[in-house]
Design an enzyme around this catalytic site. Structure first.
Site: not given
Lengths: 410, 146
Positions: A127, A204, A207, A230, A368
Site C-alpha cells: 500500500h 503492515d 488488512q 478495518k 492506493c
C-alpha cells in the site's frame, strides 16, 4: 466444502445497525470492508457510554472522571496487548492509524539511522502507506528504496527477499495481507530471513487483523501496525506495536503534553514507554471503541471469521470466474478476504457506479497500491472485500450485477 | 434515478466507438490529463489556426464517461474559435455540476452528459477531456505569444 457459517450469521448481521439501512432503495450489500468495515452496536455503545459516564482527560487529573478515563484508556491498551500477544503494554502505542504508525517508525526509527547508500526494502504489492514514508526518509538521507518483486499470481517468494537483502539493508517493510490483491504473505518466514541478516521488520497488518489471530511474538515482528476502522472499530485510532528494546532507543516523534516527565526551557526529560510516543491528548474514546471491537471479534472468534471468509472467497472466486470476460487480479494460493477483478469492456469505475445503483458497495481504482495494480497492466480494478457479516447471497447479488453491467455495455 | 440516464445510448456509443481517436503531429499542441481517482488518463491534441480549432484528437484510457465525453467534445469543438470553446466549456461545466442548470438545446448531443450531475463522484470523469483541451489551448497560446 460445507457452506455453513461457524457462527450465527443472522445474529451477527443484526449487531451492525447500518446493514439494515437501504441504499438507493435497495438492501445494502457492503463489500468494501477492505477500505473500512462497519461497526457493531457494541462499539458504538462503548464510545457513547464512555462519553456519557467517564470522559475527562487522561493521565492528568486527580479527580474521579480523569481516573475513570485513564482506566478506560489503559484498559484498552492492555486489551490490544492481549490481542497481539505482545509482552508488555509498553510495546503498544496508540496512533491515528496504520499510516501514522508507519510514519512514526520511518521518522523515529529509520531516519536517524539511515546514511547515504543504505537501503530500505519493501515488496511490490505494498500500500502507498508502506512506500511513501520510506521514500520520504530516503530522500532526506540519501538512502535507497529496494523492491522485492511479485510473481504473476501476486505472491512474494521469500527467496526473493533473501536475495534483495544486502549489507546496507536497514529495515524491511512488508504487508501481512495485500489490500489490492488479497495475497497473504508468509511473514514469519520472511521475518526469519530478514533477522538472519540482522534486518528488523515492520509488518503492515491493516488488512490482516480483521481476518486472522495475530501473535507478534510467534511471528517475531519488530513492528506490527494496524488501524481500528478495518477491524469493526472506530476510525482515527490505530496501533503501533514495537519491540521494547527498539522503542526504547527511538527518540520521540512529536513533542507535547503527556510525552514528557519534566520540562524546563533548558531541558526536557521524556516520559517512559509507551507515553514517549503519545504527545497530546489521545483519541481516548477511539481507544475505548477499539477495545470493544476486539472484544467483539474475539467473542465470535477470529478463527471462525477467517474460516467463514475462506468459504466466501472460494464461492466468490468460483462465481466470478464463471462470468465471461471477467479476470481475477491476484490469484495467490493463499488469499484472505477479497477479490480484485476486471471485466472486459466495462471500466471498473463504471462498474462501481452501476453496482452502487443496486445498493452494492465495492471499491474501484488502484486501491492506493499503484505499483501492484500497474504490475498487472490494468489501470484499475474492482475490489469486493468481505467482512464477518458477508453472506453467500450477497456474493450472488454481486455476480448478477456484474453480469447485468456487462450486458449494458455490450 | 435510472442508470440509463447516466449511461445514455449516445454515451455508450461514443465509449464503444470513440470519434477522433489518435494523435496530431506538431505544430499541433498536446496536453495530458489525469484523473487519479479512477486512473483515467488521456492526451488531447489540438491544431489552432489564428485562434480557431482546425482539428482535435485524443488518445488514452478511462471509464465510459471520460471516454464518451472526450469523443463528444472532439466532435463539438472542431471549427470553434478559442473564445467559443471557453463559452462551451463553461456551459458544459454548468450542466455537469449544477442541479438547476437548464440543458441548452444548442448543446445537441452534448446534452447526453447531463445525467452525470446526479453522480458527483463522476463529474471529474466527464470534465477531464475539457480541462485537458483547455490546458492544451493555454499551452498553445503561451507558445504563440512568446
Amino acid at each position: 466444502m460445507t457452506r455453513t457459517p461457524p457462527y450465527d450469521l443472522a445474529a451477527a448481521r443484526a449487531d451492525f445497525p447500518i446493514l439494515a439501512r437501504p441504499i438507493r432503495g435497495k438492501p445494502l450489500v457492503y463489500l468494501d470492508n477492505g477500505a473500512s468495515a462497519q461497526r457493531p452496536s457494541a462499539v458504538i455503545e462503548a464510545e457513547r457510554r464512555y462519553a456519557e459516564e467517564s470522559h475527562a482527560n487522561v493521565h492528568r487529573g486527580v479527580h474521579t472522571l480523569s481516573q475513570r478515563a485513564t482506566d478506560a484508556f489503559e484498559g484498552a491498551r492492555e486489551r490490544v496487548r492481549r490481542f497481539l500477544n505482545a509482552r508488555s503494554t509498553r510495546e503498544i502505542i496508540f496512533t491515528r492509524g496504520t499510516t501514522e504508525s508507519i510514519n512514526l517508525v520511518a521518522q523515529s526509527y529509520a531516519r536517524p539511522r539511515l546514511q547515504a547508500g543504505d537501503e530500505i526494502l519493501v515488496t511490490h504489492l505494498e500500500h502507498h502507506a508502506n512506500i511513501v514514508p520510506w521514500q520520504m526518509v530516503c530522500d532526506a538521507t540519501g538512502a535507497r528504496l529496494v523492491v522485492v518483486p511479485i510473481n504473476e499470481r501476486g505472491e512474494v517468494d521469500p527467496e526473493d527477499v533473501r536475495t534483495r537483502i544486502s549489507s546496507r539493508t536497514r529495515l524491511l517493510g512488508v504487508a501481512h495481507v495485500s489490500n489490492a490483491l488479497g495475497t497473504v504473505l508468509p511473514v514469519a518466514e520472511i521475518i526469519a530471513i530478514a533477522h538472519h541478516a540482522g534486518v528488523p521488520v515492520l509488518v503492515d497488518g491493516a488488512q490482516a487483523v480483521p481476518h486472522m489471530a495475530i501473535d507478534v511474538q510467534a511471528m517475531d515482528a519488530d513492528f506490527y501496525v494496524f488501524s481500528g476502522h478495518k477491524l469493526y472499530g472506530p476510525d482515527g485510532i490505530g496501533i503501533l506495536y514495537g519491540r521494547e528494546t527498539l522503542l526504547a532507543e527511538m527518540p520521540p516523534w512529536q513533542g507535547g503534553g503527556d510525552m514528557i516527565l519534566h520540562v524546563s526551557f533548558e531541558r526536557t526529560t521524556y516520559n517512559e514507554l509507551p507515553y514517549k510516543f503519545e504527545a497530546g491528548t489521545p483519541h481516548i474514546s477511539g481507544a475505548v471503541g477499539l477495545g470493544a471491537a476486539l472484544d467483539y471479534v474475539e467473542r465470535i472468534g477470529l478463527e471462525n471469521i477467517g474460516h467463514w471468509e475462506a468459504t466466501l472467497l472460494d464461492y466468490a472466486t468460483q462465481r466470478l470466474s464463471g462470468i465471461e470476460g471477467l479476470r481475477i487480479i491476484g490469484t495467490a494460493a493463499h488469499k484472505a478476504g477479497l477479490v480484485s477483478f476486471v471485466v472486459d469492456d466495462v471500466h471498473p469505475h463504471d462498474l462501481g457506479t452501476i453496482l452502487d445503483e443496486q445498493g452494492i458497495a465495492i471499491r474501484t481504482g488502484h486501491h492506493c497500491a499503484m505499483p501492484a495494480i500497474e504490475f498487472f497492466k490494468v489501470p484499475a480494478t474492482a475490489r469486493a472485500s468481505f467482512g464477518l457479516y458477508t453472506t453467500l447471497e450477497e456474493i450472488d447479488c454481486l455476480a448478477e450485477a456484474v453480469i447485468a453491467a456487462r450486458e449494458l455495455f455490450r | 434515478m435510472d442508470l440509463k440516464d447516466l449511461y445514455r445510448d449516445v454515451i455508450l456509443d461514443h465509449n464503444k466507438r470513440p470519434r477522433n481517436l489518435g494523435t496530431l503531429a506538431p505544430p499541433a499542441i498536446g496536453a495530458k490529463g489525469h484523473n487519479p481517482l479512477c486512473g483515467d488518463q488521456l492526451t488531447v491534441y489540438v491544431s489552432l489556426d489564428h485562434g480557431q480549432i482546425t482539428d482535435v484528437k485524443f488518445e488514452g484510457s478511462g471509464c465510459a464517461i471520460s471516454m464518451a465525453s472526450a469523443s463528444l467534445m472532439t466532435e463539438a469543438v472542431k471549427g470553434l474559435d478559442t473564445e467559443a470553446f471557453a463559452r462551451l466549456h463553461a456551459s458544459i461545466h454548468d450542466v455537469l455540476t449544477r442541479h438547476d442548470a437548464e440543458v441548452p438545446a444548442a448543446l445537441g448531443k452534448l446534452a447526453a452528459l447531463g445525467g452525470v450531475r446526479e453522480y458527483p463522484s463522476r463529474v471529474k470523469c466527464a470534465s477531464l477531456a475539457w480541462r485537458t483541451l483547455e490546458a492544451a489551448i493555454a499551452g498553445a497560446v503561451s507558445v504563440t505569444t512568446e
